[in-house]
Write a protein that holds these residues in place. Structure first.
Motif, short mmCIF file in Angstrom:
data_model
loop_
_atom_site.label_atom_id
_atom_site.label_comp_id
_atom_site.label_asym_id
_atom_site.label_seq_id
_atom_site.Cartn_x
_atom_site.Cartn_y
_atom_site.Cartn_z
N LEU A 1 5.40 1.10 15.48
CA LEU A 1 4.76 0.04 14.70
C LEU A 1 4.46 0.53 13.28
O LEU A 1 4.72 -0.16 12.30
CB LEU A 1 3.47 -0.43 15.38
N GLU A 2 3.94 1.75 13.17
CA GLU A 2 3.64 2.31 11.84
C GLU A 2 4.92 2.50 11.03
O GLU A 2 4.94 2.26 9.83
CB GLU A 2 2.90 3.63 11.97
N CYS A 3 5.96 2.90 11.68
CA CYS A 3 7.25 3.09 11.02
C CYS A 3 7.76 1.75 10.49
O CYS A 3 8.24 1.65 9.36
CB CYS A 3 8.25 3.70 11.98
N THR A 4 7.64 0.71 11.29
CA THR A 4 8.06 -0.63 10.87
C THR A 4 7.23 -1.11 9.70
O THR A 4 7.76 -1.70 8.75
CB THR A 4 7.93 -1.62 12.05
N GLU A 5 5.93 -0.84 9.72
CA GLU A 5 5.05 -1.24 8.62
C GLU A 5 5.45 -0.52 7.33
O GLU A 5 5.45 -1.12 6.25
CB GLU A 5 3.59 -0.96 8.96
N LEU A 6 5.79 0.76 7.43
CA LEU A 6 6.22 1.51 6.26
C LEU A 6 7.53 0.94 5.69
O LEU A 6 7.69 0.83 4.48
CB LEU A 6 6.40 2.99 6.60
N GLU A 7 8.44 0.58 6.58
CA GLU A 7 9.71 -0.02 6.13
C GLU A 7 9.45 -1.35 5.46
O GLU A 7 10.07 -1.66 4.43
CB GLU A 7 10.65 -0.20 7.32
N ASN A 8 8.53 -2.15 6.01
CA ASN A 8 8.21 -3.45 5.41
C ASN A 8 7.58 -3.27 4.03
O ASN A 8 7.86 -4.05 3.12
CB ASN A 8 7.28 -4.26 6.32
N ASP A 9 6.71 -2.27 3.88
CA ASP A 9 6.11 -1.99 2.58
C ASP A 9 7.18 -1.63 1.56
O ASP A 9 7.14 -2.09 0.42
CB ASP A 9 5.08 -0.86 2.68
N GLY A 10 8.13 -0.82 1.96
CA GLY A 10 9.23 -0.45 1.08
C GLY A 10 10.08 -1.65 0.71
O GLY A 10 10.49 -1.80 -0.44
N PHE A 11 10.33 -2.50 1.69
CA PHE A 11 11.10 -3.71 1.44
C PHE A 11 10.36 -4.62 0.46
O PHE A 11 10.95 -5.15 -0.47
CB PHE A 11 11.37 -4.47 2.75
N GLN A 12 9.06 -4.78 0.67
CA GLN A 12 8.26 -5.65 -0.21
C GLN A 12 8.23 -5.09 -1.63
O GLN A 12 8.32 -5.85 -2.60
CB GLN A 12 6.82 -5.78 0.34
N LEU A 13 8.15 -3.79 -1.77
CA LEU A 13 8.16 -3.17 -3.09
C LEU A 13 9.48 -3.44 -3.80
O LEU A 13 9.50 -3.85 -4.97
CB LEU A 13 7.92 -1.66 -2.98
N ARG A 14 10.60 -3.26 -3.10
CA ARG A 14 11.90 -3.54 -3.69
C ARG A 14 12.03 -5.01 -4.07
O ARG A 14 12.55 -5.35 -5.13
CB ARG A 14 13.02 -3.13 -2.74
N LYS A 15 11.53 -5.88 -3.20
CA LYS A 15 11.58 -7.32 -3.47
C LYS A 15 10.76 -7.65 -4.72
O LYS A 15 11.21 -8.43 -5.58
CB LYS A 15 11.04 -8.08 -2.26
N ASN A 16 9.58 -7.07 -4.85
CA ASN A 16 8.74 -7.31 -6.02
C ASN A 16 9.40 -6.81 -7.30
O ASN A 16 9.35 -7.49 -8.33
CB ASN A 16 7.37 -6.65 -5.85
N ILE A 17 10.01 -5.65 -7.23
CA ILE A 17 10.70 -5.11 -8.41
C ILE A 17 11.85 -6.02 -8.81
O ILE A 17 12.03 -6.32 -9.99
CB ILE A 17 11.18 -3.66 -8.14
#
Length: 69
Positions: free
Chosen positions: A8-24
């Motif tokens: 679950l933590e790994c998935t959350e980290l991946e989602n954070d990375g995805f959201q950061l790329r999306k925001n950029i």
């Protein structure tokens, strides 16, 4: 003390990375749109500016704004 990252933590980290790329990408898209539209505005004739209801002075002011604003 070593700690294992849960799935679950790994998935959350991946989602954070995805959201950061999306925001950029969103910010870069807005900046590029600003650049293109301001460039087009600077190249419009007085007749076209009149058609869209913008004075040449307003067009010049807007076209000189930095793309990030």
């Amino acid at each position: 003390m070593d700690r294992t990252i849960t799935k679950l933590e790994c998935t959350e980290l991946e989602n954070d990375g995805f959201q950061l790329r999306k925001n950029i990408l969103t910010v870069l898209s807005v900046w590029y749109r600003n650049y293109r539209t301001r460039k087009a505005l600077a190249e419009m004739s007085d007749r076209l500016l009149d058609d869209v209801g913008i004075s040449p002075y307003e067009a010049k002011q807007e076209s000189h704004r930095p793309f990030w604003k």
